[in-house]
Design an enzyme around this catalytic site. Structure first.
Site, PDB file in Angstrom:
ATOM      1  N   GLY A  51       0.852  -1.184   0.000  1.00 46.43           N
ATOM      2  CA  GLY A  51       0.000   0.000   0.000  1.00 46.43           C
ATOM      3  C   GLY A  51       0.881   1.224   0.000  1.00 46.43           C
ATOM      4  O   GLY A  51       1.758   1.363  -0.843  1.00 46.43           O
ATOM      5  N   GLU A  52       0.710   2.063   0.979  1.00 49.18           N
ATOM      6  CA  GLU A  52       1.510   3.289   1.076  1.00 49.18           C
ATOM      7  C   GLU A  52       1.950   3.422   2.537  1.00 49.18           C
ATOM      8  O   GLU A  52       1.132   3.649   3.420  1.00 49.18           O
ATOM      9  CB  GLU A  52       0.657   4.476   0.605  1.00 49.18           C
ATOM     10  CG  GLU A  52       1.283   5.815   0.815  1.00 49.18           C
ATOM     11  CD  GLU A  52       2.727   5.901   0.357  1.00 49.18           C
ATOM     12  OE1 GLU A  52       3.027   5.589  -0.802  1.00 49.18           O
ATOM     13  OE2 GLU A  52       3.581   6.282   1.179  1.00 49.18           O
ATOM     14  N   CYS A  59       6.111  -5.293   0.270  1.00 42.52           N
ATOM     15  CA  CYS A  59       6.268  -3.934  -0.256  1.00 42.52           C
ATOM     16  C   CYS A  59       6.143  -2.872   0.853  1.00 42.52           C
ATOM     17  O   CYS A  59       7.035  -2.780   1.689  1.00 42.52           O
ATOM     18  CB  CYS A  59       5.303  -3.711  -1.409  1.00 42.52           C
ATOM     19  SG  CYS A  59       5.832  -2.362  -2.478  1.00 42.52           S
ATOM     20  N   ARG A  82      12.856   3.376   0.171  1.00 40.67           N
ATOM     21  CA  ARG A  82      11.522   3.480  -0.451  1.00 40.67           C
ATOM     22  C   ARG A  82      11.654   3.858  -1.919  1.00 40.67           C
ATOM     23  O   ARG A  82      12.559   4.606  -2.282  1.00 40.67           O
ATOM     24  CB  ARG A  82      10.704   4.588   0.232  1.00 40.67           C
ATOM     25  CG  ARG A  82       9.884   4.135   1.378  1.00 40.67           C
ATOM     26  CD  ARG A  82       9.096   5.302   1.930  1.00 40.67           C
ATOM     27  NE  ARG A  82       7.897   5.584   1.194  1.00 40.67           N
ATOM     28  CZ  ARG A  82       7.469   6.811   0.889  1.00 40.67           C
ATOM     29  NH1 ARG A  82       8.167   7.873   1.215  1.00 40.67           N
ATOM     30  NH2 ARG A  82       6.338   6.964   0.249  1.00 40.67           N
ATOM     31  N   ILE A 101       5.819  -2.869  -7.491  1.00 39.20           N
ATOM     32  CA  ILE A 101       5.024  -1.662  -7.743  1.00 39.20           C
ATOM     33  C   ILE A 101       5.551  -0.544  -6.828  1.00 39.20           C
ATOM     34  O   ILE A 101       5.326  -0.565  -5.620  1.00 39.20           O
ATOM     35  CB  ILE A 101       3.520  -1.912  -7.444  1.00 39.20           C
ATOM     36  CG1 ILE A 101       3.011  -3.128  -8.243  1.00 39.20           C
ATOM     37  CG2 ILE A 101       2.704  -0.662  -7.780  1.00 39.20           C
ATOM     38  CD1 ILE A 101       1.646  -3.637  -7.798  1.00 39.20           C
ATOM     39  N   ARG A 102       6.301   0.358  -7.420  1.00 42.82           N
ATOM     40  CA  ARG A 102       6.948   1.417  -6.615  1.00 42.82           C
ATOM     41  C   ARG A 102       7.547   0.825  -5.328  1.00 42.82           C
ATOM     42  O   ARG A 102       7.287   1.285  -4.213  1.00 42.82           O
ATOM     43  CB  ARG A 102       5.959   2.543  -6.309  1.00 42.82           C
ATOM     44  CG  ARG A 102       5.533   3.293  -7.577  1.00 42.82           C
ATOM     45  CD  ARG A 102       4.615   4.466  -7.301  1.00 42.82           C
ATOM     46  NE  ARG A 102       5.218   5.462  -6.409  1.00 42.82           N
ATOM     47  CZ  ARG A 102       6.196   6.296  -6.753  1.00 42.82           C
ATOM     48  NH1 ARG A 102       6.721   6.263  -7.957  1.00 42.82           N
ATOM     49  NH2 ARG A 102       6.659   7.172  -5.899  1.00 42.82           N
ATOM     50  N   HIS A 161       4.983  -8.339  -4.601  1.00 44.06           N
ATOM     51  CA  HIS A 161       3.602  -8.651  -4.191  1.00 44.06           C
ATOM     52  C   HIS A 161       3.174 -10.043  -4.646  1.00 44.06           C
ATOM     53  O   HIS A 161       2.467 -10.164  -5.654  1.00 44.06           O
ATOM     54  CB  HIS A 161       2.636  -7.658  -4.844  1.00 44.06           C
ATOM     55  CG  HIS A 161       2.780  -6.249  -4.377  1.00 44.06           C
ATOM     56  ND1 HIS A 161       2.083  -5.742  -3.310  1.00 44.06           N
ATOM     57  CD2 HIS A 161       3.530  -5.227  -4.855  1.00 44.06           C
ATOM     58  CE1 HIS A 161       2.394  -4.470  -3.144  1.00 44.06           C
ATOM     59  NE2 HIS A 161       3.269  -4.129  -4.058  1.00 44.06           N
ATOM     60  N   GLU A 166       0.891 -11.694  -3.496  1.00 43.19           N
ATOM     61  CA  GLU A 166      -0.575 -11.767  -3.319  1.00 43.19           C
ATOM     62  C   GLU A 166      -1.347 -11.431  -4.588  1.00 43.19           C
ATOM     63  O   GLU A 166      -2.552 -11.656  -4.640  1.00 43.19           O
ATOM     64  CB  GLU A 166      -1.020 -10.868  -2.150  1.00 43.19           C
ATOM     65  CG  GLU A 166      -0.901  -9.361  -2.354  1.00 43.19           C
ATOM     66  CD  GLU A 166       0.494  -8.798  -2.106  1.00 43.19           C
ATOM     67  OE1 GLU A 166       1.461  -9.574  -1.991  1.00 43.19           O
ATOM     68  OE2 GLU A 166       0.622  -7.562  -2.045  1.00 43.19           O
TER      69      GLU A 166
HETATM   70  N1  GLN Z   1       5.875   3.112  -2.494  1.00 40.95           N
HETATM   71  C1  GLN Z   1       5.046   2.590  -1.435  1.00 40.95           C
HETATM   72  C2  GLN Z   1       5.503   3.093  -0.074  1.00 40.95           C
HETATM   73  O1  GLN Z   1       6.428   3.792   0.040  1.00 40.95           O
HETATM   74  C3  GLN Z   1       5.044   1.084  -1.441  1.00 40.95           C
HETATM   75  C4  GLN Z   1       4.347   0.586  -2.683  1.00 40.95           C
HETATM   76  C5  GLN Z   1       3.622  -0.714  -2.523  1.00 40.95           C
HETATM   77  O2  GLN Z   1       3.361  -1.215  -1.430  1.00 40.95           O
HETATM   78  N2  GLN Z   1       3.210  -1.256  -3.644  1.00 40.95           N
HETATM   79  O3  GLN Z   1       4.903   2.780   0.911  1.00 40.95           O
END
Ligand code: GLN
Length: 202
Positions: A50-51, A82, A111, A140-141, A181, A183
């Site tokens: 997530g974030e 992540c 990050r 993903i990022r 990920h 999942e």
């Molecule tokens: N870039 C997100 C963060 O800094 C992590 C991205 C993700 O969980 N797909 O939290």
């Protein structure tokens, strides 16, 4: 057969549903965690992707940060994917100065480490301890692991491309983390691996 392990998912933000599906298929009894009292009922916890800075804020607002830190310090098995890896780390580079974390895994993570061009990509990689050939790793990022403490086992690295050799899967005792990920791929092996960790810790 013994009772299935009860695995919580921190359900404040992020890809909770995907982990719920994968863990259920991996044979776990899954519960969503949004309150401190719910931490007493579980054998292990997943911190989803997530974030991380948003998750950090919500942990503080909901009074979950300290109880979760304490549960992890007392040995609650955990798996972070992540943003979940970022939350579990002991040190975070390139985050907000006020970002909180859980300090359960002796690693420094960076990050959004893969940069703009390769911010999101997929590759196949071998994971130590997971049989049956490489897993599809979706980034993903994502963060990568910049350095690891003494007790940390590296389970996987990026096989090729501009980030070849970067550490993206680690384990320290009962704490597991991946930059990617599993999942979202339908391949259950990482979740089965974690469920087995939780079973043997119980
Ligand atoms: N870039 C997100 C963060 O800094 C992590 C991205 C993700 O969980 N797909 O939290």
């Amino acid at each position: 057969m013994s009772k299935p392990p009860r695995i919580g998912i921190l359900a404040l933000q992020g890809d909770v549903r995907e982990h719920h599906d994968a863990l259920t298929k991996a044979g776990a009894d899954v519960v969503l965690i949004r309150r401190p009292s719910e931490l007493d009922q579980i054998d292990g916890i997943v911190i989803p992707g997530g974030e991380s800075t948003t998750m950090s804020k919500l942990l503080v607002i909901l009074d979950l940060l300290d109880p979760l830190r304490k549960a992890l310090a007392a040995g609650l098995p955990a798996y972070g994917s992540c943003a979940g890896m970022i939350m579990l780390a002991s040190d975070i580079l390139d985050t907000r100065p006020d970002a909180q974390h859980l300090d359960a895994l002796d690693i420094t993570v960076r990050r959004n480490a893969f940069g703009r061009q390769v911010a999101s990509f997929e590759t196949d990689l071998e994971l130590e301890g997971i049989a049956g050939g490489p897993v599809r790793a979706v980034f993903i990022r994502a963060p990568w692991v910049e350095s690891t403490g003494e007790g940390v086992q590296v389970l996987g690295t990026v096989p090729d491309g501009p980030a070849a050799g970067r550490v993206v899967a680690v384990r320290e005792g009962n704490v597991l983390a991946t930059s990617f990920h599993p999942e979202v791929t339908g391949d259950l092996r990482v979740h089965e691996y974690f469920a087995a960790m939780v079973r043997s810790a119980r």
